[in-house]
Motif scaffolding. Structure first.
Motif, mmCIF file in Angstrom:
data_model
loop_
_atom_site.group_PDB
_atom_site.id
_atom_site.type_symbol
_atom_site.label_atom_id
_atom_site.label_comp_id
_atom_site.label_asym_id
_atom_site.label_seq_id
_atom_site.Cartn_x
_atom_site.Cartn_y
_atom_site.Cartn_z
ATOM 1 N N VAL A 1 -18.632 -26.861 -21.891
ATOM 2 C CA VAL A 1 -17.878 -25.673 -21.492
ATOM 3 C C VAL A 1 -16.851 -26.080 -20.448
ATOM 4 C CG1 VAL A 1 -18.042 -23.451 -20.305
ATOM 5 C CG2 VAL A 1 -19.793 -24.101 -21.974
ATOM 6 N N THR A 2 -15.585 -25.717 -20.665
ATOM 7 C CA THR A 2 -14.572 -26.054 -19.660
ATOM 8 C C THR A 2 -14.137 -24.806 -18.900
ATOM 9 O OG1 THR A 2 -12.719 -25.789 -21.198
ATOM 10 C CG2 THR A 2 -13.674 -27.986 -21.051
ATOM 11 N N VAL A 3 -13.970 -24.981 -17.600
ATOM 12 C CA VAL A 3 -13.428 -23.922 -16.744
ATOM 13 C C VAL A 3 -12.011 -24.344 -16.405
ATOM 14 C CG1 VAL A 3 -13.616 -22.850 -14.469
ATOM 15 C CG2 VAL A 3 -15.677 -23.233 -15.837
ATOM 16 N N LYS A 4 -11.047 -23.467 -16.657
ATOM 17 C CA LYS A 4 -9.644 -23.835 -16.467
ATOM 18 C C LYS A 4 -9.197 -23.594 -15.036
ATOM 19 C CE LYS A 4 -9.828 -23.986 -21.057
ATOM 20 N NZ LYS A 4 -11.122 -23.803 -21.750
ATOM 21 N N THR A 5 -8.338 -24.494 -14.572
ATOM 22 C CA THR A 5 -7.717 -24.318 -13.262
ATOM 23 C C THR A 5 -6.582 -23.296 -13.382
ATOM 24 O OG1 THR A 5 -6.045 -25.993 -13.690
ATOM 25 C CG2 THR A 5 -8.125 -26.769 -12.741
ATOM 26 N N ALA A 6 -6.092 -22.842 -12.245
ATOM 27 C CA ALA A 6 -4.976 -21.888 -12.246
ATOM 28 C C ALA A 6 -3.770 -22.478 -12.974
ATOM 29 C CB ALA A 6 -4.612 -21.513 -10.809
ATOM 30 N N GLU A 7 -3.540 -23.785 -12.802
ATOM 31 C CA GLU A 7 -2.397 -24.439 -13.467
ATOM 32 C C GLU A 7 -2.596 -24.425 -14.985
ATOM 33 O OE1 GLU A 7 -4.103 -25.868 -10.845
ATOM 34 O OE2 GLU A 7 -2.545 -25.300 -9.410
ATOM 35 N N GLU A 8 -3.805 -24.736 -15.414
ATOM 36 C CA GLU A 8 -4.089 -24.760 -16.853
ATOM 37 C C GLU A 8 -3.937 -23.362 -17.462
ATOM 38 O OE1 GLU A 8 -7.167 -28.477 -17.427
ATOM 39 O OE2 GLU A 8 -7.936 -26.672 -16.444
ATOM 40 N N ILE A 9 -4.395 -22.363 -16.725
ATOM 41 C CA ILE A 9 -4.286 -20.989 -17.233
ATOM 42 C C ILE A 9 -2.811 -20.600 -17.360
ATOM 43 C CG2 ILE A 9 -4.736 -18.559 -16.647
ATOM 44 C CD1 ILE A 9 -7.409 -19.760 -15.338
ATOM 45 N N ALA A 10 -2.019 -21.011 -16.380
ATOM 46 C CA ALA A 10 -0.581 -20.723 -16.441
ATOM 47 C C ALA A 10 0.022 -21.338 -17.707
ATOM 48 C CB ALA A 10 0.116 -21.249 -15.189
ATOM 49 N N LEU A 11 -0.380 -22.565 -18.039
ATOM 50 C CA LEU A 11 0.144 -23.235 -19.233
ATOM 51 C C LEU A 11 -0.328 -22.541 -20.516
ATOM 52 C CD1 LEU A 11 -0.391 -26.969 -18.187
ATOM 53 C CD2 LEU A 11 1.810 -25.756 -18.368
ATOM 54 N N MET A 12 -1.518 -22.023 -20.467
ATOM 55 C CA MET A 12 -2.121 -21.421 -21.660
ATOM 56 C C MET A 12 -1.521 -20.052 -21.989
ATOM 57 S SD MET A 12 -6.137 -21.565 -22.372
ATOM 58 C CE MET A 12 -6.797 -20.639 -23.751
ATOM 59 N N ARG A 13 -0.929 -19.421 -21.011
ATOM 60 C CA ARG A 13 -0.355 -18.093 -21.273
ATOM 61 C C ARG A 13 0.713 -18.144 -22.360
ATOM 62 N NH1 ARG A 13 -2.034 -14.380 -17.679
ATOM 63 N NH2 ARG A 13 -2.960 -15.221 -15.791
ATOM 64 N N GLU A 14 1.459 -19.243 -22.411
ATOM 65 C CA GLU A 14 2.583 -19.298 -23.352
ATOM 66 C C GLU A 14 2.138 -19.328 -24.816
ATOM 67 O OE1 GLU A 14 5.592 -22.299 -22.680
ATOM 68 O OE2 GLU A 14 7.026 -21.173 -23.895
ATOM 69 N N PRO A 15 1.261 -20.262 -25.232
ATOM 70 C CA PRO A 15 0.813 -20.195 -26.627
ATOM 71 C C PRO A 15 0.149 -18.853 -26.960
ATOM 72 C CG PRO A 15 -0.548 -21.732 -25.369
ATOM 73 C CD PRO A 15 0.653 -21.411 -24.527
ATOM 74 N N CYS A 16 -0.530 -18.269 -25.988
ATOM 75 C CA CYS A 16 -1.184 -16.972 -26.246
ATOM 76 C C CYS A 16 -0.147 -15.874 -26.473
ATOM 77 C CB CYS A 16 -2.120 -16.616 -25.087
ATOM 78 S SG CYS A 16 -3.610 -17.638 -25.068
ATOM 79 N N ARG A 17 0.902 -15.892 -25.673
ATOM 80 C CA ARG A 17 1.962 -14.900 -25.839
ATOM 81 C C ARG A 17 2.665 -15.096 -27.197
ATOM 82 N NH1 ARG A 17 7.086 -15.517 -25.367
ATOM 83 N NH2 ARG A 17 6.939 -17.423 -24.123
ATOM 84 N N ILE A 18 2.865 -16.344 -27.581
ATOM 85 C CA ILE A 18 3.521 -16.628 -28.859
ATOM 86 C C ILE A 18 2.664 -16.119 -30.030
ATOM 87 C CG2 ILE A 18 4.220 -18.527 -30.399
ATOM 88 C CD1 ILE A 18 5.089 -20.007 -27.725
ATOM 89 N N VAL A 19 1.373 -16.302 -29.931
ATOM 90 C CA VAL A 19 0.464 -15.800 -30.969
ATOM 91 C C VAL A 19 0.566 -14.276 -31.070
ATOM 92 C CG1 VAL A 19 -2.002 -15.392 -31.418
ATOM 93 C CG2 VAL A 19 -1.176 -17.714 -31.030
ATOM 94 N N LYS A 20 0.550 -13.628 -29.938
ATOM 95 C CA LYS A 20 0.657 -12.170 -29.893
ATOM 96 C C LYS A 20 1.967 -11.712 -30.551
ATOM 97 C CE LYS A 20 2.445 -9.368 -26.643
ATOM 98 N NZ LYS A 20 3.159 -8.718 -25.838
ATOM 99 N N GLU A 21 3.070 -12.348 -30.165
ATOM 100 C CA GLU A 21 4.374 -11.956 -30.716
ATOM 101 C C GLU A 21 4.454 -12.250 -32.213
ATOM 102 O OE1 GLU A 21 7.005 -12.854 -26.699
ATOM 103 O OE2 GLU A 21 7.506 -13.897 -28.558
ATOM 104 N N THR A 22 3.868 -13.355 -32.632
ATOM 105 C CA THR A 22 3.890 -13.696 -34.057
ATOM 106 C C THR A 22 3.173 -12.613 -34.855
ATOM 107 O OG1 THR A 22 3.851 -16.044 -33.478
ATOM 108 C CG2 THR A 22 3.345 -15.479 -35.761
ATOM 109 N N LEU A 23 2.042 -12.147 -34.339
ATOM 110 C CA LEU A 23 1.288 -11.113 -35.062
ATOM 111 C C LEU A 23 2.061 -9.793 -35.087
ATOM 112 C CD1 LEU A 23 -2.301 -12.043 -33.884
ATOM 113 C CD2 LEU A 23 -1.396 -12.212 -36.221
ATOM 114 N N GLU A 24 2.802 -9.518 -34.026
ATOM 115 C CA GLU A 24 3.645 -8.310 -34.023
ATOM 116 C C GLU A 24 4.749 -8.441 -35.077
ATOM 117 O OE1 GLU A 24 2.962 -7.297 -29.272
ATOM 118 O OE2 GLU A 24 4.858 -8.200 -29.913
ATOM 119 N N TYR A 25 5.310 -9.635 -35.148
ATOM 120 C CA TYR A 25 6.361 -9.917 -36.142
ATOM 121 C C TYR A 25 5.808 -9.768 -37.563
ATOM 122 C CZ TYR A 25 9.857 -12.796 -38.593
ATOM 123 O OH TYR A 25 10.801 -13.271 -39.472
#
Ligand code: MF3
Ligand code: CO
Ligand code: CO
Length: 248
Positions: free
Chosen positions: A2-26
């Motif tokens: 199990v990995t716990v993400k640092t604040a920096e890692e979470i910041a990086l992860m927001r982008e692919p997550c946002r892209i997935v969300k937008e792709t599904l809206e598209y």
């Protein structure tokens, strides 16, 4: 592990997550009766790559497409192809994108045209299962409370909860520990930690919970009784006082 993400890692992860969300809206704006599932996959590929991200399902364990497009009795992992989407179908589109070295993963079940009341209810209850699961969820919550919440709501509506596939941790890898089942006993399992990122993804069948794996293509999972199934998924960050849904 199990990995716990640092604040920096979470910041990086927001982008692919946002892209997935937008792709599904598209996809939601363009999916319609008469299209093939391969055409849906093309939309997904086009949108994700236009964001400078990688459609990470493509080639994952040999998977041949950028999305899973699962129509009616197909529960998950429907390989896009020449199946024509028809009026009245429910179609789940499950996608994963990689950017900044991290993954985002989400799924929506779309209603195509004139969908029966029965199927609409299945899709609605499946989404509700996700929201019941995150209600009150935070650091310290026992992991299997998630499955307990999903299972209680699905079974109260007379539906079957898929056992053979589960949610999962996510981060640099699409699938990380822990496994996040959609069934379980309240108060059991590991305690969630702030900084964990997990995919909660109820897969709910109108009839039996039993599923059949396609032996020929090695991927397609169908309901054993041929009745419809729905799927809803988001990537979720656990925090000290709740959760943040990264793909919504
Ligand atoms: N996105 C799926 C999940 O929710 C995984 C798809 S498997 C693949 O875990 F082979 F299609 F990538
Ligand atoms: Co997914
Ligand atoms: Co997932």
């Amino acid at each position: 592990m199990v990995t716990v993400k640092t604040a920096e890692e979470i910041a990086l992860m927001r982008e692919p997550c946002r892209i997935v969300k937008e792709t599904l809206e598209y996809v939601g704006k363009h999916i319609s009766a008469g299209m093939t599932t391969a055409e849906v996959d093309k939309l997904v590929y086009k949108y994700i790559t236009s964001c400078g991200a990688v459609p990470s399902e493509l080639g994952y364990c040999g998977y041949p497409a950028s999305s899973c497009v699962s129509v009616n009795e197909v529960v998950v992992h429907g390989i896009p192809g020449d199946r024509i989407i028809e009026d009245g179908d429910i179609v789940s589109v499950d996608i994963t994108a990689e950017k900044n070295g991290f993954q985002g993963d989400a799924c929506r079940t779309f209603l195509i045209g004139n969908v029966s009341e029965e199927k609409r209810k299945l899709v609605k209850v499946t989404e509700e299962c996700f929201f019941k699961a995150i209600d009150g969820l935070k650091e310290g919550t026992p992991l299997y409370d998630i499955g307990y919440a999903v299972q209680s709501h699905a079974e109260a509506n007379g539906y079957g909860v898929v056992r053979a596939l589960t949610g999962h941790g996510i981060g640099r890898e699409m699938h990380e520990d822990p496994s996040v089942p959609n069934y379980g006993r309240k108060g059991t399992g590991m305690r969630l930690k702030a900084g964990m990122t997990i995919c909660i993804e109820p897969m709910i069948n109108m009839g039996t919970w039993r599923v059949v794996f396609d032996k020929r293509d090695g991927w397609t999972v169908r309901t054993a009784d041929g009745l419809p199934a729905a799927h809803y998924e988001n990537t979720v960050l656990i925090t000290g006082d709740g959760v943040e849904i990264l793909t919504l």
